[in-house]
Design an enzyme around this catalytic site. Structure first.
Site, PDB file in Angstrom:
ATOM      1  N   GLY A  27       0.941  -1.306  -0.106  1.00 43.50           N
ATOM      2  CA  GLY A  27       0.183   0.130   0.101  1.00 43.50           C
ATOM      3  C   GLY A  27       0.891   1.217  -0.083  1.00 43.50           C
ATOM      4  O   GLY A  27       2.126   1.107  -0.087  1.00 43.50           O
ATOM      5  N   GLU A  28       0.145   2.225   0.154  1.00 44.18           N
ATOM      6  CA  GLU A  28       0.872   3.320   0.083  1.00 44.18           C
ATOM      7  C   GLU A  28       0.297   4.763   1.185  1.00 44.18           C
ATOM      8  O   GLU A  28      -0.988   4.883   1.113  1.00 44.18           O
ATOM      9  CB  GLU A  28       1.023   4.269  -1.067  1.00 44.18           C
ATOM     10  CG  GLU A  28       1.902   5.500  -1.268  1.00 44.18           C
ATOM     11  CD  GLU A  28       2.462   6.003  -2.596  1.00 44.18           C
ATOM     12  OE1 GLU A  28       1.957   5.395  -3.569  1.00 44.18           O
ATOM     13  OE2 GLU A  28       3.116   6.882  -2.742  1.00 44.18           O
ATOM     14  N   PHE A  31       3.538   9.268   3.588  1.00 43.69           N
ATOM     15  CA  PHE A  31       4.979   9.098   3.799  1.00 43.69           C
ATOM     16  C   PHE A  31       5.660   8.170   3.055  1.00 43.69           C
ATOM     17  O   PHE A  31       7.067   8.152   2.841  1.00 43.69           O
ATOM     18  CB  PHE A  31       5.566   8.575   5.400  1.00 43.69           C
ATOM     19  CG  PHE A  31       4.961   9.775   6.238  1.00 43.69           C
ATOM     20  CD1 PHE A  31       5.602  10.925   6.460  1.00 43.69           C
ATOM     21  CD2 PHE A  31       3.917   9.239   7.041  1.00 43.69           C
ATOM     22  CE1 PHE A  31       5.030  11.939   7.392  1.00 43.69           C
ATOM     23  CE2 PHE A  31       3.317  10.367   8.126  1.00 43.69           C
ATOM     24  CZ  PHE A  31       4.017  11.604   8.205  1.00 43.69           C
ATOM     25  N   GLY A  32       5.035   7.546   2.284  1.00 43.80           N
ATOM     26  CA  GLY A  32       5.516   6.838   1.182  1.00 43.80           C
ATOM     27  C   GLY A  32       4.905   5.165   0.861  1.00 43.80           C
ATOM     28  O   GLY A  32       3.933   4.954   1.592  1.00 43.80           O
ATOM     29  N   VAL A  34       4.600   1.034   1.060  1.00 45.11           N
ATOM     30  CA  VAL A  34       4.966   0.061   2.195  1.00 45.11           C
ATOM     31  C   VAL A  34       5.136  -1.389   1.251  1.00 45.11           C
ATOM     32  O   VAL A  34       4.345  -1.486   0.588  1.00 45.11           O
ATOM     33  CB  VAL A  34       3.894  -0.102   2.915  1.00 45.11           C
ATOM     34  CG1 VAL A  34       4.073  -0.969   4.170  1.00 45.11           C
ATOM     35  CG2 VAL A  34       3.479   1.065   3.931  1.00 45.11           C
ATOM     36  N   LYS A  55       8.301   0.396   5.570  1.00 45.37           N
ATOM     37  CA  LYS A  55       7.791   1.511   4.941  1.00 45.37           C
ATOM     38  C   LYS A  55       9.290   2.605   4.570  1.00 45.37           C
ATOM     39  O   LYS A  55       9.939   2.667   5.128  1.00 45.37           O
ATOM     40  CB  LYS A  55       7.280   2.572   6.155  1.00 45.37           C
ATOM     41  CG  LYS A  55       6.022   2.119   6.406  1.00 45.37           C
ATOM     42  CD  LYS A  55       5.398   3.450   7.598  1.00 45.37           C
ATOM     43  CE  LYS A  55       4.002   2.579   7.796  1.00 45.37           C
ATOM     44  NZ  LYS A  55       3.220   3.538   8.730  1.00 45.37           N
ATOM     45  N   ASP A 163      -4.801  10.477  16.113  1.00 49.91           N
ATOM     46  CA  ASP A 163      -5.348  10.325  15.064  1.00 49.91           C
ATOM     47  C   ASP A 163      -5.950   8.779  14.954  1.00 49.91           C
ATOM     48  O   ASP A 163      -5.730   8.095  14.041  1.00 49.91           O
ATOM     49  CB  ASP A 163      -4.436  10.288  13.727  1.00 49.91           C
ATOM     50  CG  ASP A 163      -5.058  10.379  12.448  1.00 49.91           C
ATOM     51  OD1 ASP A 163      -6.196  10.480  12.282  1.00 49.91           O
ATOM     52  OD2 ASP A 163      -4.094  10.115  11.292  1.00 49.91           O
ATOM     53  N   ARG A 167      -8.690   3.219  10.206  1.00 47.35           N
ATOM     54  CA  ARG A 167      -7.869   3.085   8.928  1.00 47.35           C
ATOM     55  C   ARG A 167      -6.299   2.916   9.382  1.00 47.35           C
ATOM     56  O   ARG A 167      -5.278   2.669   8.751  1.00 47.35           O
ATOM     57  CB  ARG A 167      -7.793   4.501   7.944  1.00 47.35           C
ATOM     58  CG  ARG A 167      -7.541   5.700   8.836  1.00 47.35           C
ATOM     59  CD  ARG A 167      -7.652   7.079   7.903  1.00 47.35           C
ATOM     60  NE  ARG A 167      -7.621   8.060   8.971  1.00 47.35           N
ATOM     61  CZ  ARG A 167      -8.575   8.639   9.491  1.00 47.35           C
ATOM     62  NH1 ARG A 167      -9.779   8.137   9.169  1.00 47.35           N
ATOM     63  NH2 ARG A 167      -8.565   9.602  10.626  1.00 47.35           N
ATOM     64  N   ASN A 168      -6.103   3.392  10.622  1.00 46.28           N
ATOM     65  CA  ASN A 168      -4.669   3.226  11.501  1.00 46.28           C
ATOM     66  C   ASN A 168      -4.469   2.133  12.398  1.00 46.28           C
ATOM     67  O   ASN A 168      -3.642   1.775  13.061  1.00 46.28           O
ATOM     68  CB  ASN A 168      -4.661   4.600  12.228  1.00 46.28           C
ATOM     69  CG  ASN A 168      -4.379   5.856  11.173  1.00 46.28           C
ATOM     70  OD1 ASN A 168      -4.088   5.560  10.155  1.00 46.28           O
ATOM     71  ND2 ASN A 168      -4.617   7.042  11.767  1.00 46.28           N
ATOM     72  N   ASP A 181      -0.483   3.050  13.190  1.00 46.16           N
ATOM     73  CA  ASP A 181       0.067   4.129  12.443  1.00 46.16           C
ATOM     74  C   ASP A 181      -0.036   5.327  13.380  1.00 46.16           C
ATOM     75  O   ASP A 181      -0.892   5.685  14.167  1.00 46.16           O
ATOM     76  CB  ASP A 181      -0.755   4.464  11.295  1.00 46.16           C
ATOM     77  CG  ASP A 181      -0.234   5.338  10.189  1.00 46.16           C
ATOM     78  OD1 ASP A 181       0.922   6.268  10.719  1.00 46.16           O
ATOM     79  OD2 ASP A 181      -0.127   5.267   9.103  1.00 46.16           O
TER      80      ASP A 181
HETATM   81  P1  AMP Z   1       0.598   3.744   5.942  1.00 43.63           P
HETATM   82  O1  AMP Z   1       1.889   4.173   5.461  1.00 43.63           O
HETATM   83  O2  AMP Z   1       0.835   3.255   7.482  1.00 43.63           O
HETATM   84  O3  AMP Z   1      -0.508   4.674   5.573  1.00 43.63           O
HETATM   85  O4  AMP Z   1       0.229   2.317   5.337  1.00 43.63           O
HETATM   86  C1  AMP Z   1      -0.219   2.203   3.740  1.00 43.63           C
HETATM   87  C2  AMP Z   1      -0.796   0.961   3.700  1.00 43.63           C
HETATM   88  O5  AMP Z   1       0.214  -0.190   3.743  1.00 43.63           O
HETATM   89  C3  AMP Z   1      -1.962   0.583   4.840  1.00 43.63           C
HETATM   90  O6  AMP Z   1      -3.188   0.891   4.535  1.00 43.63           O
HETATM   91  C4  AMP Z   1      -2.117  -0.927   4.612  1.00 43.63           C
HETATM   92  O7  AMP Z   1      -2.587  -1.570   4.007  1.00 43.63           O
HETATM   93  C5  AMP Z   1      -0.502  -1.217   4.658  1.00 43.63           C
HETATM   94  N1  AMP Z   1       0.292  -1.526   5.516  1.00 43.63           N
HETATM   95  C6  AMP Z   1       1.051  -0.556   6.412  1.00 43.63           C
HETATM   96  N2  AMP Z   1       1.621  -1.361   7.494  1.00 43.63           N
HETATM   97  C7  AMP Z   1       1.486  -2.450   7.159  1.00 43.63           C
HETATM   98  C8  AMP Z   1       1.861  -3.747   8.343  1.00 43.63           C
HETATM   99  N3  AMP Z   1       2.606  -3.475   9.291  1.00 43.63           N
HETATM  100  N4  AMP Z   1       1.585  -5.040   7.737  1.00 43.63           N
HETATM  101  C9  AMP Z   1       0.904  -4.899   6.565  1.00 43.63           C
HETATM  102  N5  AMP Z   1       0.416  -3.954   5.798  1.00 43.63           N
HETATM  103  C10 AMP Z   1       0.873  -2.717   6.255  1.00 43.63           C
END
Ligand code: AMP
Length: 313
Positions: A27-28, A31-32, A34, A55, A163, A167-168, A181
């Site tokens: 996902g993204e 901050f960038g 993942v 990340k 926050d 979603r987090n 998050d």
């Molecule tokens: P974020 O940068 O935390 O907003 O993550 C973006 C997306 O990446 C999230 O919506 C998840 O789908 C995926 N993601 C982030 N962290 C994890 C994790 N620890 N394990 C699995 N998927 C993750």
């Protein structure tokens, strides 16, 4: 020689890029990207190879370096079964990366949406697949309890999240939910945030009146957001106050309105939400009290209470 130059030894574990092998995109966020990666420690070959979420930081300027260092140091201090584990950071080459425990069922908001009664309205992902299993009332309560446990821990560490939203949160093996998050704002959920002034994005739908009016964020404002998370769980990932603009939400919340009870929610669970949505911050339940109530509601001996009068089909 690390590229992230600090005037002291980092307070977090430094991981070498050579220990990570990227497998696919997960996902993204703002901050960038993942990535799902394998991690094999060169210092500890006994530990074997395991899956991690990496990340990859989009911004690597001087300001971001300070934020990165601050966040990594803070994350290192957090260890709890309902907080996604931070393994360490990769700063030997750009872009810098943060390495986290991999949560195989992704974010809680998507997880709920595809299992909710309106899932057929969503775009189907991937090829022909069995629809995901429906979630029982007990599973919904257990998910809420997991988050309240993580939040109680954060409050005990004097950490204000600011926050908290589904979603987090991330869903792992055996449907355990962890808070995952700690940075504000995201790209894919941009409609959940309200832009004020230049860059400030605020999750107004999750905020109590004092945060909306005075930008005051405390453990009590986290309790209000937890109430909204409970509402999201029982609404299967719907956006709080859907159908209203952010400006309208601000007027509703500061005018003392609260979210309606989602369909088929047990009265005990809605009462918990109302306890989190008291206008006066000191009148709200504490995170500890919310957690105790959820532990009670998840225990098998409350089967005969009002909780089980409503059945979610
Ligand atoms: P974020 O940068 O935390 O907003 O993550 C973006 C997306 O990446 C999230 O919506 C998840 O789908 C995926 N993601 C982030 N962290 C994890 C994790 N620890 N394990 C699995 N998927 C993750």
């Amino acid at each position: 020689m690390p590229l992230l130059v600090l005037d002291r030894k980092p307070e977090y574990k430094v991981i070498s890029s050579s220990c990570l092998h990227s497998l696919k995109d997960l996902g993204e966020g703002v901050f960038g990207k993942v990535h799902l990666s394998t991690y094999s420690s060169s210092q500890d070959p006994e530990a074997g190879k395991f899956l991690v979420a990496v990340k990859i930081l989009k911004f690597c300027g001087e300001e971001s370096a300070k934020d990165f260092d601050r966040e990594a140091s803070l994350l290192t201090q957090l260890t709890h079964k309902n907080i996604v584990q931070f393994h360490g950071a990769c700063v030997d080459e750009k872009p810098w990366k943060m390495v986290f425990e991999y949560m195989e069922n992704g974010d809680l908001n998507q997880f709920l949406r595809v299992r909710g009664p309106d899932a057929h309205l969503l775009e189907a992902h991937g090829g022909p697949m069995d629809p995901p299993q429906k979630l029982s009332l007990l599973i919904l309560l257990q998910m809420a309890r997991d988050i309240s446990q993580g939040m109680e821990y954060l409050a005990s560490m004097h950490y204000v999240h600011r926050d908290l939203a589904t979603r987090n949160c991330l869903v792992g093996k055996n449907l355990v939910v962890k808070i995952g998050d700690f940075g504000m704002s995201r790209d894919i959920y941009s409609s959940d945030y309200y832009r004020v002034g230049g860059h400030t994005l605020l999750p107004v739908r999750w905020m109590p009146p004092e945060s909306v009016m005075y930008r005051k964020f405390t453990s009590e404002s986290d309790v209000w957001s937890f109430g909204v998370v409970l509402w999201e769980i029982f609404s299967f990932g719907k956006q709080p106050w859907y159908g209203y603009s952010n400006q309208e939400v601000i007027q509703l919340v500061t005018g003392g309105q609260v979210l309606p009870c989602p369909l088929a929610t047990p009265p005990d669970a809605y009462q918990l939400m109302l306890n989190c949505w008291q206008t006066q911050p000191n009148q709200r339940s504490t995170m500890k009290a919310v957690n105790e109530r959820l532990v009670e509601l998840c225990s098998p001996c409350v089967k005969n209470s009002t909780l089980y009068l409503n059945v979610i089909e």
